[in-house]
Design an enzyme around this catalytic site. Sequence first.
Site, PDB file in Angstrom:
ATOM      1  N   GLU A  90       0.783  -1.226   0.000  1.00 32.49           N
ATOM      2  CA  GLU A  90       0.000   0.000   0.000  1.00 32.49           C
ATOM      3  C   GLU A  90       0.823   1.289   0.000  1.00 32.49           C
ATOM      4  O   GLU A  90       0.411   2.295  -0.565  1.00 32.49           O
ATOM      5  CB  GLU A  90      -0.936   0.006   1.228  1.00 32.49           C
ATOM      6  CG  GLU A  90      -1.986  -1.082   1.216  1.00 32.49           C
ATOM      7  CD  GLU A  90      -3.002  -0.880   0.108  1.00 32.49           C
ATOM      8  OE1 GLU A  90      -3.449   0.261  -0.104  1.00 32.49           O
ATOM      9  OE2 GLU A  90      -3.336  -1.869  -0.580  1.00 32.49           O
ATOM     10  N   SER A 489     -47.390 -31.387  41.188  1.00 34.44           N
ATOM     11  CA  SER A 489     -46.983 -31.696  42.564  1.00 34.44           C
ATOM     12  C   SER A 489     -45.672 -31.055  42.978  1.00 34.44           C
ATOM     13  O   SER A 489     -45.320 -31.080  44.159  1.00 34.44           O
ATOM     14  CB  SER A 489     -46.887 -33.221  42.746  1.00 34.44           C
ATOM     15  OG  SER A 489     -48.171 -33.802  42.667  1.00 34.44           O
TER      16      SER A 489
END
Length: 826
Positions: A90, A489
């Site tokens: 770059e 229950s």
Amino acid sequence: MSHLLRTSRLFAWFFVVGLSIATLVGSGFYLYLRPGLPAVEQLLDIKLQTPLRVYSADDRLIAEFGEKRRAPVTIEQIPTIQLHAFLAAEDARFYEHFGVDIKGLMRAAIELVSTGEIQSGGSTITMQVAKNYFLSRDRTFIRKFNEILLALQIERELDKDRILELYLNKIYLGNRAYGIEAASEVYYDKPVAELSLAQMAMLAGLPKAPSAFNPIANPERAGIRRNWILGRMRDLGYITDDAFEQASTAPITASYYAPSTEVDADHIAEMARKEMVDRFGDAAYTDGYTVKLTVNSKRQQEATDALRAGLEAYDQRHGFRGPIGQVSEADLAPDNLPGLMAGYPRVASLIPAVVTAVKDEDAVAEIYARTLGEAIIPFETMTWARRYKTEDLTGPEPEKPSDVVDVGDIVYVKTMEIQPVQAPTENSPEQAPETDNRLQLALSQVPKVQGALISLEAKTGAVEALSGGYSFSQTKYNRATQARRQPGSTFKPFLYLSALEKGKTPASIYNDAPIVFDDSELETTWRPQNSSGQFYGPTRLREALYRSRNLVSIRLLRDLGIESTIDYLKQLKIPTDDMQKDLSLSLGSGLLTPMDLARGFAVIANGGYDVEPYFIESITDVNGEALYTAPDTVLCDRDCEKKQAELNDDAGEKEPETRLAERLADERAVYILHSMMRDVIRLGTGRRALALGRDDISGKTGTTNEQRDTWFGGFNHDMATTVWVGFDQPAPLGRSEFGASTALPIWLDYMEDALKGQPSSLMPRPNGIVNVRIDSETGKRARPGQEGAIFEVFREEDAPPQLDPDDEPNESGDNGGGGDFSRQIF
């Protein structure tokens, strides 16, 4: 000579005039654009969009949320050779120029004059930082001039390394990867520090065109770009000729790696995501927050696996519902198979497969499985596959593969453990059977039944594990926190605790006999009965609880009073909005979520203290600064509200560091209830939990009418775990299914691993508890030397009175005791 001099002077004059005009124009542009340029200091304050990450208590990644994958790193964490790769690709003169590369700009200008279009742009890394952080991507002169001005400012105020670090953390590198570290994870599933030279050069080739040079989408073009960068690195002296030769001939190994989660905990991850969005809005997805949960990765995975295994076991008990799809034999050409399977999703560990051949003589079905390719299903994994007819009826057991599947059937399969065939030995010299070396998979199917498991640390309410269904990919519905179901229950321990606080004892006698309610508001007469359909007469409360006697519970609630019991439930902070205000409340006819029930059992488990379930231990920002830490929980017996207010005042605007858990229930009543619920395991409906081989387990099963909801809640003094099993749309599970056969095996599978290596944890015996020897039939205090007498545990004030010497030894009564049939209770 004079002509040459005049010409030279003319060119010099033109140059000065041109330079002056350029300076004036440039100055004009600067004066025009400068006020609108952002301050460079903003670079240091910009938050890079970083996803939300959710971790377990032991730092295992559970989930990642966010559009962009990014993991910011410092320049010191990036290998020098990787920096060189990006510079070669770059901006080779990055450390030499002042933010603008004149040569590059001149090259761009020449391209513009010769082609009429902007080609390369001549941007330096500094100019790209200016563009990426502050400017649009429009290819215009104004944007380019702004870019140049900003680059000059950035170079004046930041050092080169900081600029390069900003660049490498911001750039887009394809496949949702922003920044070099994220790209390394996406393409190579490892941090950038572990990449090879060839892989580093491949990443460096992406900024120019992330799509065109993508090594996954276009490996050939990406390889050319990589090798060009390697050549540049060699020419610039960054690498040797040998390194260039080795890297440029290396194969392209890039692949797509999704975020690799380490724990299967999607339901609680979704809870964390929602909580973070509630706190921070959409910034939760972009500001780099890290959430650490309370769940332990090992226990969480055990919970997920246990729930799935239990639901699959139930599902297979009720038969095979057939293939999920069918294709013709003409569609089974090998080239068609991958595309054919792409339309069928994987569900949890279940993999879709198409049957390509059925060979009864070999006792196998040949298949093509998604992601796995060719495999076989041995008949031994199909024997469960009786044809489903109803939840109570299945067809005959299959005798061969063709009884189960046909060619073209699409079914689900799962991996299976293969037992190795032993070679012949001196004692068994016969020839070992030939083995089929093809991949073997087991026939399966996605369960229709669903469930939930929640495990809480009893003294704090911290979620140890949570699973809200078979698979989050099926539905995001979290049954652990959203499903409101009848507890059956499993509700009874709260009713019995209320009775113990109001002077009843484990030895109080209630009649287990038929009872009929004829209410004008009811469509039919209510004739409640026990699950066995039988009645057992006078029964001590201890036995009534561990045998889950419904008629005793109804009479007990009638004795205590419905409104009084509702008030007690509110005292325990159990939601009562959906509770029935009639005697059916005693049988668990109200609605609770599995989390509600788990919290209630945690209150019992810890000795009666309030707990608030929580699952977030801490939240940190992108810089690792703590934004939230869950307060420590301290059990408190008196003046709790006053003490908590003082703690809150001391904390000011910060979160208090301590939360006081006040006492909600009498500790002696809770202690007695513990002993009664341990008998559920020793003598009652929870006997399967004896397989744990522990003396500290208490629990209660639950099954509602028509077996629509089944439960098991169990605990020791440290941990409370609740399991629910049922259909999302309430429907019978089958006549033979109860909490003990559906929910308890899941609970047991999880707790076996969760409690492994943990010492026994029983609630300490509080003061004011006595043991009294009683008559097991009457519940009264036993006479000295009386045969068949047993010990029972009481609060001092509720112990049966001393017998009058003139009393008959077997006189019956309403109060007294009952208890452990085989041992003394302490």
